[in-house]
Structures are given as C-alpha cells and as structure tokens.
Design an enzyme around this catalytic site. Structure first.
Site, PDB file in Angstrom:
ATOM      1  N   LYS A 168       0.843  -1.183   0.000  1.00 13.16           N
ATOM      2  CA  LYS A 168       0.000   0.000   0.000  1.00 13.16           C
ATOM      3  C   LYS A 168       0.887   1.245   0.000  1.00 13.16           C
ATOM      4  O   LYS A 168       1.838   1.346   0.765  1.00 13.16           O
ATOM      5  CB  LYS A 168      -0.906  -0.013   1.239  1.00 13.16           C
TER       6      LYS A 168
ATOM      7  N   GLU B 231     -19.390  -5.925   9.740  1.00 12.87           N
ATOM      8  CA  GLU B 231     -20.337  -5.202  10.578  1.00 12.87           C
ATOM      9  C   GLU B 231     -21.378  -6.113  11.214  1.00 12.87           C
ATOM     10  O   GLU B 231     -21.790  -5.888  12.363  1.00 12.87           O
ATOM     11  CB  GLU B 231     -21.021  -4.102   9.761  1.00 12.87           C
TER      12      GLU B 231
ATOM     13  N   ARG C  44     -25.362  -2.482   6.794  1.00  9.62           N
ATOM     14  CA  ARG C  44     -25.029  -3.867   6.455  1.00  9.62           C
ATOM     15  C   ARG C  44     -25.356  -4.830   7.587  1.00  9.62           C
ATOM     16  O   ARG C  44     -25.297  -6.042   7.400  1.00  9.62           O
ATOM     17  CB  ARG C  44     -23.537  -3.945   6.103  1.00  9.62           C
TER      18      ARG C  44
END
Length: 644
Positions: A286, A372, A400
């Site tokens: 990243k 979640e 969600r």
C-alpha cells in the site's frame, strides 16, 4: 509557485486500454512509473484515497494489457483502488476533478464509464457481482472473462466467503485476484515463489494435473482421497492456498504484484484457462512508490490536498475538535471509571477514533475487520454477559448489519450502544457513504433509544448517557467534520431519556432541530428576528422516545412548526408528524413543515453545498418559514428599513 506538472510522454499516448495493449511489453514498466507519478500529482490537487491506488498501479496496467476491456469485465473492490484504472480508461482529462462537485466519483460508477461494470463504494461485493456476471455470460452464450479484484481488507468480510463458496460449488468461470496489500495471508519469498506461481498457472502444469486426475480415477476408490490430498499438500506447501482450494478455487500465488515480468504471463495463463473459478493471490505494498504513503499507510489511506515533495497534507485550521475525537475522548473518560465498557469497530479504528481508545485500554478495544454483522452480534454477546459495549460504526456501514440490530440486539433487549459516525451528508465520498438512513431504519425498531448531538458538548453528554443506560439498545449519531466551537464540559452528564430543551424563546414560529443543524437553525432565527419575527428554537436531542410534552407545547403556542434534521424520509420529521396527527395537534390550524434530506441520491460535493441544495442551511430554513406564512423576505426587509 505551483509545482511543474510531471512529464509523462508514454502515458500521454494512452487514450484507452486498446492503446495500452498496442504497446510493446518492454514499455509497460515505464508506463506504470508514469501512471504512478500522474496519480500522485492528481491526488495532491484533489485529495482522496491515495495508498490503495498506488499499490495496484502495476496490477492495473497488467490487467488492461492482458484482458480485452471493456468486453472483459474488471470489478474493483473496494472502488477506491481504481484511480489508476480511471486514468487509463479515458478519464485522465478529468482526474483532477476527482470527488469535486460535478467531477469524477472517488469510486467506480456504472454511469461514469463502460469500463466500470459495477459500482463499489462499500467493500466485499466484487466476488458476488462477478459471479453473477460470469453466470449471465454463460447463459447468454457470451464468451468473456470476469475478473474481481478484491483487497484492502475486503477479504475480512463474510460476504466474500459466501460468494466464494457459491462460486466454487458452481464451477463458474470467474477469476478472483486477492490484492493482499498488508501481507495478511502470506508474504512472497522471492524468485522461487514467483516462478512456482507462474508454473502452476500454466498449461503444462494444468494439463499434467488433469492427466494425474485421470490416472487417479483408475485407482481403487479408497485411494482417491489420499491422492487428492497429496497433490493439494504438495502445491499448498509452496503456495499456502488450501483454504481457497477447499472453497473450490484453483489457487495461484502468492506473487509479487509489482513485478510485471511475473504478472503478465500469469494473467495470460489464467485468461486462457478453460476451468474455473481461479484465485490469484497478489501481494502488493500500500502506497508503493511514494515514500510518505509507504511509511504511513494509515495516514495516507485517505488524504487531503498535499505537497508532493514533503507529503504534508493541507488541512484547514479549526478552532473546534472533530466530533470523532470528542466521541473517543469522552468514551475514554467513561471507560476509565467503568471496567465494563468495551469498544468495537469494523476495520475503522482511525475513522471512528477508537485508535485513541485502544492506546489507553488495549484489552477492551476490538477491531473485527470489515464485518459489521459480526461486530453487532459480538457486541450483543458481550452485553448479554453484563459488559457495556460501544459499537462504533459509520452510518452507511451500519446498514449492512440491520438484521443483527433487530434480531440479535433489539428483540433481546440487550444494551448495546451504537455510536453512529458520519451521520448525514459526508461530502466528497458521495452517495455510497452518505449517512442519510439510520434515523429511519433504527426508528422503526421498538424500544430503541435514538439521540442526535447538536454540537460537540452535546455529544459528550450523549456518550455519558449511553454509558449509563442498561435498559436496552441506545444509539447516538454525529456528523463528519469539526464541531461548532462551543465550550466542552470537563465530563459528560447523563441526559434525561426522551427530553429535549428550549434554546431560545419566541413566538409565531417554532424551529425544532434534531442534530447538528441547530447552529444553522439558530442563524436562521437571527435572520427572522431582523425581519420582525422572533422564533422559538428547540433542540429535540431524542427521536425515540419523542419529547411529547415539548412538541405539544410548541404546537400549542405557535402558528408554524418546522423540524430540521440531517436524515431522510422516515426520520425525525416523520415521527413528529405522526405524533401531531395522532394527537389531533394539526386540527387547530397549526402549519407543519419538515425539513430533511431529499428522497434522492445526491452526488459528491462539499457538505455545505449539499445541505444548501437540500434547503437545510440557514437560508433554506428562513425561506421555508417565510413562504409558509406568506411573507416576502425582500419586501419585509425593505419595510423594516423604512421604519428604522
């Protein structure tokens, strides 16, 4: 003096992926370097997601070099990896409008380009969508490759595994690329690992493997399973792909996602393979190629405008703390005095402020990944044993886990505390991240206590209120950004449940705010006062239970009642309207006007622009009040000027 735009002579020749595919393979390394330079320069101007896109530059180039896009489908999961993809697919001339009003979206978007076959603002959807596309292709008799690029933590979500389980059972023609940018599964180990990955993806190995299967089929049945496990073990010894093999995927990797010499032939081999599904495990870094982003991946995941040379981000100074930091500091205060308080987040420790909580109470802070649903039920389990869990989730992501909120928390009456960050419009992230719906979807649940903070001081009080409430679930919402600059109390005080407050006494007009629109409502009241009107202003604090006494009082002594909130239809205004109608409070001539977020998806812009367009700024409140009462603002101002 503005920095000189970087030179990108090869990238300048690329108007579409077809141009890229016409380049000699030896030029693709230079193209990737120029693409990375262009992305850094563009995001330094606009702000946005930086680290994830830098990590997939080579992968993006390789995918468009090997696959026949847009006929072949590439789905980016999550969509903020796709900035290099946007540059290569005909949108480079608009890349410096990224996340600006009227500009490019910060995520993939079907309406934006034929090269975006599926929109992705939330994570972990790509494999499901890709499987649907692959099956549709088979049913329609259309020969195409479908590639789902999933990464940046998205494989921590259960939906990805549900989709893989389904795809493996269907033997679908689907290619999944796992972009492992934090080495969460297995790191590459140099040239040997890359060579083996190239080997097992090729036709010779695959053909040998199929021949071996044919030989095994001739063996006595009791030898079939041992033979299969022997082959699997031999390959997974090098590749670590047993999990994916068990889900029905042919596994290749891990490979260095920045090495085009390995990426290109492996993608070619997979493209030409007939069997499926296939998973390619690609390891990337990243922030690759930009020092500040490589060294601080969390701080350069999403950035404001920044100086390319120094990496310093340009953030407007503020005299007020952010709502997120006030929540975190207030929760730490409560947890210092109560060992039962624990905090949960779903892969957003920095975004929710719980990284600060974790520094003070590391054993009581849990990051469950992009999960979640699990976060909410995990919190319910903690609550069932007497803990006091705070589940901190963005409004847009709590959607969600709605079933878990209803079934696992509310029906069982468990005291889970929901800290709902990014409530209302969020600005540049646009409609996929807007927190417009939690008031409506939580407001439909019986026995749920709902609060909205009017300012940072009120948020501190609401954290304390939630900490001490054990009668069932309770939630409080607050927006993205900084507070309004009020003085913060040293400690939060517990608010009486279901009670609002009158902030300003007046007559004729009552302005009832729920949430941080209060500052704009007060500014509107000041403007109305200059026109000879003197509104009453109240802060509801609670949507459930409503302050029936306060609302009845406002309705009984004013001609007009206006509500204002940072949520959509079904929220606070809808609950007030139901209360007024059910109790006959509209029968005496009271005029009622709810101001709320319109029933439409609003594209990315600044938060101020979005609220102004919705009529939820001070000008919108004034206009609604005067129009409803039949007054003309200009005429009133002129008349008052003559009197004075």
């Amino acid at each position: 003096m503005a920095a000189e735009k970087p030179q990108t002579p090869l990238l300048d020749t690329i108007g579409s992926p077809a141009d890229l595919r016409a380049l000699p393979r030896e030029d693709l390394r230079q193209l990737a370097d120029e693409l990375r330079t262009e992305m850094i320069d563009a995001v330094s101007v606009t702000g946005g997601h930086l680290g994830a896109g830098l990590g997939v530059v080579e992968l993006t180039v390789a995918l468009h070099a090997i696959f026949d896009t847009p006929h072949d489908r590439i789905i980016w999961d999550v969509g903020h990896q796709a900035y290099p993809h946007k540059i290569l697919t005909g949108r480079r001339d608009r890349i410096r409008t990224l996340r600006q009003k009227g500009g490019l979206s910060g995520f993939t978007r079907r309406a934006e380009s034929e090269y975006d076959p599926f929109g992705a603002g939330h994570s972990s959807t790509s494999i499901s969508a890709g499987l649907g596309m692959a099956v549709a292709s088979d049913l329609l008799g259309t020969r195409r490759n479908v590639v789902a690029v999933i990464g940046d933590g998205a494989m921590s979500a259960g939906m990805a595994y549900e989709a893989m389980n389904n795809a493996g059972a269907m033997d679908a023609r689907l290619i999944v690329i796992l972009n492992d940018n934090d080495m969460s599964i297995a790191p590459p180990t140099g040239a040997l690992r890359s060579y083996l990955a190239r080997l097992v993806s090729g036709p010779v190995y695959r053909g040998t493997r199929e021949a071996a299967k044919a030989v095994v089929s001739k063996l006595p049945p009791f030898l079939h399973e041992p033979a299969r496990k022997t082959e699997e073990f031999a390959r997974s010894f090098f590749t670590g792909g047993t999990l994916f093999e068990e889900l029905g995927f042919y596994y290749v990797g891990p490979i260095d996602g920045h090495d085009l010499d390995h990426l290109l032939p492996i993608l070619e081999n997979v493209r030409d393979a007939e069997e499926g599904p296939i998973l390619i495990h690609v390891v990337t870094k990243k922030g690759k190629g930009y020092g500040p982003a490589e060294n601080s991946a969390d701080k350069y995941h999403g950035v404001a405008k920044f100086n390319v040379i120094t990496g310093a981000q340009a953030k407007a100074p503020s005299n007020a703390p952010s709502y997120t930091s006030v929540f975190a500091e207030s929760l730490i205060q409560e947890a210092n005095d109560d060992p039962r308080i624990v905090a949960i987040n779903a892969a957003m420790p920095n975004g929710t402020g719980l990284d600060k909580f974790s520094e003070v109470h590391p054993s009581r802070c849990f990051d469950v990944g992009i999960a979640e649903q699990h976060a909410v039920t995990f919190a319910a389990g903690l609550a069932s044993e007497g803990m006091r869990p705070f589940c901190a989730i963005y409004s847009t992501f709590l959607q969600r886990a709605y079933d878990q909120v209803v079934h696992d928390v509310a029906i069982q009456g468990l005291p889970v505390r929901f800290a709902i960050d990014r409530a209302g419009y969020v600005g540049a992230d646009g409609p996929t991240h807007a927190g417009n719906y939690d008031s409506a979807y939580l407001g439909a649940i019986p026995n749920m206590v709902l609060m909205a903070a009017a300012d940072e001081a009120e948020l501190r009080h609401m954290v304390a209120t939630a900490a001490g409430y054990d009668q069932g679930p309770i939630a409080f919402r607050y927006p993205r950004g900084d507070g309004v600059g009020v003085d913060l109390p040293a400690r939060g005080e517990r608010l009486p449940i279901g009670k609002g407050r009158v902030v300003r006494e007046g007559n004729t007009i009552a302005l009832l705010s729920y949430g941080t629109r209060l500052s704009e409502v007060l500014a509107a009241a000041d403007r109305l006062a200059t026109l000879g009107l003197n509104p009453t202003v109240a802060d509801a604090r609670f949507m459930k239970p409503l302050d029936a006494e306060l609302i009845a009082d406002l309705a009984g002594r004013h001609d007009l009642l206006i509500t204002a909130e940072e949520s959509g239809i079904g929220g606070f205004g809808s609950h007030v309207a139901t209360f007024l109608a059910s109790n006959g409070l509209l029968d005496g001539g009271l005029r009622f006007r709810p101001l709320m977020i319109p029933d439409t998806f609003v594209e990315h812009a600044s938060q101020a622009d979005m609220y102004a367009e919705a009529g939820l700024d001070r000008a919108g409140v004034v206009a609604t009040a005067l129009t409803t009462l039949g007054y003309d603002e200009a005429a009133m101002a002129a008349a008052l000027a003559k009197i004075s």
